[in-house]
Scaffold this motif. Structure first.
Motif, PDB file in Angstrom:
ATOM      1  N   PRO A  69      47.651  42.255  41.057  1.00  0.00           N
ATOM      2  CA  PRO A  69      47.040  41.246  40.187  1.00  0.00           C
ATOM      3  C   PRO A  69      48.021  40.688  39.163  1.00  0.00           C
ATOM      4  O   PRO A  69      48.944  41.383  38.724  1.00  0.00           O
ATOM      5  CB  PRO A  69      45.912  42.016  39.475  1.00  0.00           C
ATOM      6  CG  PRO A  69      46.198  43.448  39.652  1.00  0.00           C
ATOM      7  CD  PRO A  69      47.134  43.606  40.807  1.00  0.00           C
ATOM      8  N   PHE A  70      47.805  39.461  38.799  1.00  0.00           N
ATOM      9  CA  PHE A  70      48.538  38.821  37.700  1.00  0.00           C
ATOM     10  C   PHE A  70      50.062  38.923  37.871  1.00  0.00           C
ATOM     11  O   PHE A  70      50.746  39.508  37.039  1.00  0.00           O
ATOM     12  CB  PHE A  70      48.121  39.424  36.345  1.00  0.00           C
ATOM     13  CG  PHE A  70      46.780  38.927  35.864  1.00  0.00           C
ATOM     14  CD1 PHE A  70      46.657  37.670  35.263  1.00  0.00           C
ATOM     15  CD2 PHE A  70      45.640  39.696  36.009  1.00  0.00           C
ATOM     16  CE1 PHE A  70      45.426  37.209  34.812  1.00  0.00           C
ATOM     17  CE2 PHE A  70      44.402  39.236  35.569  1.00  0.00           C
ATOM     18  CZ  PHE A  70      44.302  37.999  34.965  1.00  0.00           C
ATOM     19  N   GLU A 110      49.260  36.483  43.974  1.00  0.00           N
ATOM     20  CA  GLU A 110      48.668  37.820  43.996  1.00  0.00           C
ATOM     21  C   GLU A 110      48.226  38.170  45.420  1.00  0.00           C
ATOM     22  O   GLU A 110      48.407  39.312  45.874  1.00  0.00           O
ATOM     23  CB  GLU A 110      47.469  37.884  43.039  1.00  0.00           C
ATOM     24  CG  GLU A 110      47.828  37.807  41.565  1.00  0.00           C
ATOM     25  CD  GLU A 110      48.165  36.414  41.064  1.00  0.00           C
ATOM     26  OE1 GLU A 110      47.801  35.429  41.759  1.00  0.00           O
ATOM     27  OE2 GLU A 110      48.786  36.309  39.995  1.00  0.00           O
ATOM     28  N   GLY A 150      40.481  40.572  35.028  1.00  0.00           N
ATOM     29  CA  GLY A 150      40.600  39.131  35.225  1.00  0.00           C
ATOM     30  C   GLY A 150      39.590  38.649  36.249  1.00  0.00           C
ATOM     31  O   GLY A 150      38.600  39.343  36.561  1.00  0.00           O
ATOM     32  N   GLU A 151      39.859  37.470  36.776  1.00  0.00           N
ATOM     33  CA  GLU A 151      38.872  36.809  37.638  1.00  0.00           C
ATOM     34  C   GLU A 151      39.046  37.171  39.118  1.00  0.00           C
ATOM     35  O   GLU A 151      38.185  37.820  39.702  1.00  0.00           O
ATOM     36  CB  GLU A 151      39.025  35.299  37.421  1.00  0.00           C
ATOM     37  CG  GLU A 151      38.124  34.447  38.244  1.00  0.00           C
ATOM     38  CD  GLU A 151      38.333  32.964  37.918  1.00  0.00           C
ATOM     39  OE1 GLU A 151      38.666  32.612  36.765  1.00  0.00           O
ATOM     40  OE2 GLU A 151      38.180  32.144  38.834  1.00  0.00           O
ATOM     41  N   HIS A 191      41.789  33.459  29.122  1.00  0.00           N
ATOM     42  CA  HIS A 191      42.602  33.747  30.295  1.00  0.00           C
ATOM     43  C   HIS A 191      44.019  33.204  30.063  1.00  0.00           C
ATOM     44  O   HIS A 191      44.177  32.105  29.524  1.00  0.00           O
ATOM     45  CB  HIS A 191      41.972  33.060  31.515  1.00  0.00           C
ATOM     46  CG  HIS A 191      42.489  33.584  32.814  1.00  0.00           C
ATOM     47  ND1 HIS A 191      43.734  33.258  33.306  1.00  0.00           N
ATOM     48  CD2 HIS A 191      41.934  34.434  33.718  1.00  0.00           C
ATOM     49  CE1 HIS A 191      43.914  33.869  34.468  1.00  0.00           C
ATOM     50  NE2 HIS A 191      42.844  34.589  34.736  1.00  0.00           N
TER      51      HIS A 191
END
Ligand code: URA
Length: 237
Positions: free
Chosen positions: A100-101, A94, A87-88, A203
């Protein structure tokens, strides 16, 4: 980049969180933490094992983002994963939880992974940036360049069979292009010297705003699953 050639592994992927290099170092070598603002030493990062890499990322002060983060977010999942999701950058939740996520987009990512028979234990999830940009703004080129050695080393150690790039920033950075995401979806790209198959999709945060696009994500997942299943020689893009 020193990445070994991509080879087929025996399915299914193990779910144990086992580091790719299990040989323990009897005398742990301290990971040098550069001074704030020092350029990331990509060559040194490329030699780190999993634990040293994590330690290096968690202590990183190479760009300004270390001043505003709660903590760096290294990644989560199986370090021997077949699927690597990129991801970004961490968002507020987070940054708070160190994973993450985990916000609303993360719940949707979990559902996307389930549709591909993957989850947070079988796959590995990481971001282009390890620290949250203030107000969730787009990463800037300096931040990306400070962080890119970390993701490259994660990829080299995981040696995934497939990279799923979620969102424009991840896709454009991994593929070194400024083509719009709509032009990057729908085909299999290759990443790095190891020519790891890479599929681009939207996304999950975008899907929360545009749920009608979920159908396209399902198409992208089918492409990713087919690519992984067939292990076909896909023409280089
Ligand atoms: N969006 C991302 O791209 N990564 C995260 O970890 C959370 C939200």
């Amino acid at each position: 980049m020193g990445i070994e050639a991509w080879v087929r592994r025996a399915p299914p992927a193990g779910v144990e969180a086992v580091a790719p290099d299990p040989a323990p170092d009897p005398v742990p070598t301290p990971v040098p933490v550069p001074a704030p603002g020092a350029a990331t030493d990509t060559a040194a990062v490329a030699t780190l094992d999993w634990d040293a890499l994590r330690e290096r990322v968690l202590g990183c002060r190479d760009c300004e983002l270390h001043t505003s983060r709660t903590q760096a977010v290294f990644g989560v999942g199986n370090p021997d994963a077949d699927w690597l999701v990129v991801g970004e950058a961490p968002g507020a939740e987070e940054d708070r939880r160190g994973e993450p996520f985990v916000g609303r987009a993360g719940q949707l990512l979990d559902a996307i992974l389930r549709a591909a028979a993957q989850d947070r234990k079988t796959a590995y999830i990481a971001n282009i940036l390890k620290c949250r940009p203030p107000n969730n703004r787009d990463p800037n080129p300096d931040e990306i360049s400070c962080c890119q050695g970390y993701l490259a080393r994660q990829i080299a150690l995981i040696r995934p069979r497939l990279i799923l790039a979620v969102g424009r920033i991840a896709a454009q950075h991994l593929l070194a292009t400024d083509l719009p995401i709509g032009r990057l979806r729908g085909r299999v790209h290759r990443w790095g010297e190891a020519a790891i198959p890479l599929v681009v999709t939207y996304h999950p945060a975008y899907l929360l705003r545009s749920p009608s696009e979920k159908r396209k994500v399902w198409q992208d997942l089918q492409l990713a699953m087919q690519c992984e299943r067939e292990q076909v020689e896909v023409p280089m893009q």
